[in-house]
Design a protein around this motif. Sequence first.
Motif, short mmCIF file in Angstrom:
data_model
loop_
_atom_site.label_atom_id
_atom_site.label_comp_id
_atom_site.label_asym_id
_atom_site.label_seq_id
_atom_site.Cartn_x
_atom_site.Cartn_y
_atom_site.Cartn_z
N TYR A 145 0.83 -1.21 0.00
CA TYR A 145 0.00 0.00 0.00
C TYR A 145 0.87 1.26 0.00
CZ TYR A 145 -3.75 -3.13 1.63
OH TYR A 145 -4.66 -4.12 1.74
N PRO A 146 0.32 2.37 -0.54
CA PRO A 146 1.01 3.65 -0.36
C PRO A 146 1.15 3.94 1.15
CG PRO A 146 -0.90 3.88 -1.82
CD PRO A 146 -0.96 2.51 -1.26
N GLU A 147 2.15 4.72 1.49
CA GLU A 147 2.47 4.92 2.91
C GLU A 147 1.28 5.40 3.75
OE1 GLU A 147 5.82 7.49 3.60
OE2 GLU A 147 5.38 7.48 5.76
N ALA A 148 0.56 6.38 3.24
CA ALA A 148 -0.55 6.94 4.02
C ALA A 148 -1.62 5.88 4.29
CB ALA A 148 -1.16 8.13 3.30
N VAL A 149 -1.85 5.03 3.29
CA VAL A 149 -2.87 3.98 3.43
C VAL A 149 -2.38 2.91 4.40
CG1 VAL A 149 -4.26 2.27 2.20
CG2 VAL A 149 -3.69 4.44 1.09
N ALA A 150 -1.09 2.55 4.27
CA ALA A 150 -0.51 1.54 5.16
C ALA A 150 -0.63 1.97 6.62
CB ALA A 150 0.95 1.31 4.79
N ARG A 151 -0.32 3.23 6.86
CA ARG A 151 -0.37 3.72 8.24
C ARG A 151 -1.79 3.76 8.79
NH1 ARG A 151 4.18 8.07 9.69
NH2 ARG A 151 5.92 6.92 8.86
N LEU A 152 -2.70 4.12 7.92
CA LEU A 152 -4.10 4.16 8.32
C LEU A 152 -4.58 2.74 8.64
CD1 LEU A 152 -6.32 6.26 8.59
CD2 LEU A 152 -6.94 5.85 6.22
N LEU A 153 -4.24 1.80 7.78
CA LEU A 153 -4.61 0.41 8.03
C LEU A 153 -3.98 -0.08 9.33
CD1 LEU A 153 -5.98 -2.22 7.10
CD2 LEU A 153 -3.91 -2.77 5.83
#
Length: 287
Positions: free
Chosen positions: A36-44
């Motif tokens: 995932y893109p970083e922002a999505v990974a962190r959100l997940l």
Amino acid sequence: MLKDSIQRFLFQKLDIRGQWVHLDMSYQEILGIHPYPEAVARLLGEFLAASALLGSTLKFQGRLVLQVRSSGEVSLLMAEVTHDRQLRGIARMADVVLSQEFNTLLKEATLVVSVEPKDGERYQSLVPLSGANLAECLVQYFDQSEQLQTFIKLTSSDDSVAGILLQQLPKQLALDESERESQWQHAMMLAKTLKQEELLILSSEKLLQGLFADDAIKLLEAESVVFKCSCNSERTANALMMVGPTELESMFEETPEIEMACEFCHRKYCFTRESLGETLRKDKLNH
Ligand SMILES: [Zn+2]
């Protein structure tokens, strides 16, 4: 390195309890399957930590699921934990994700918290994602579902996630309402000084000692958390049936074997007409 674990704790002289979670391996395994893109990974990551925190108090066999659908760049986010601390999660998103902000990634979204006992009725709570972050939305969820004051902090980096939850217990030790409130406010004041990086790198023991030096805190035994997908051929067969009988028939006309991959772990399941029928019969017998 801290192990993937969840730990519950109690303030011995206050009507407050808490949970702490730290994820490394499980988070990295999930990101290894889906780049995932970083922002999505962190959100997940925050959703995974939150599901572990909320699921740690399940008193039955089953699972807790956090799910969000939105019209933003992330159309779906889902994190799931079972009573035996097995985690899985996914995100679906636009081809290009430009935003970093919680409210634009998850625009016009509603959080659905589902508690699904293995035997028994499942129940769901809906909370609009109107806060500035997931932690704020979960505080709102507790406010509306349990009417107990709650503090939640979540944080994620590229390779680890952590979270802490404090919650007021029903009246037990402090019977006087104003005393009870001032105890809670004091604990909140201290909890709010916790920094993101402290939450990420400190062990539960060091973190709590540092934060609540004057309070006696009893740590319950830490429990391991792992990434493990709960998919199986029965569930996959049922998901395949959702396309409808006509569509399914035309799929089998094209190929004698339909392949379905689990969206969470990418495990592949293959069905012929015969094996699909057999799997569904087996599933029926088990229920
Ligand atoms: Zn799977």
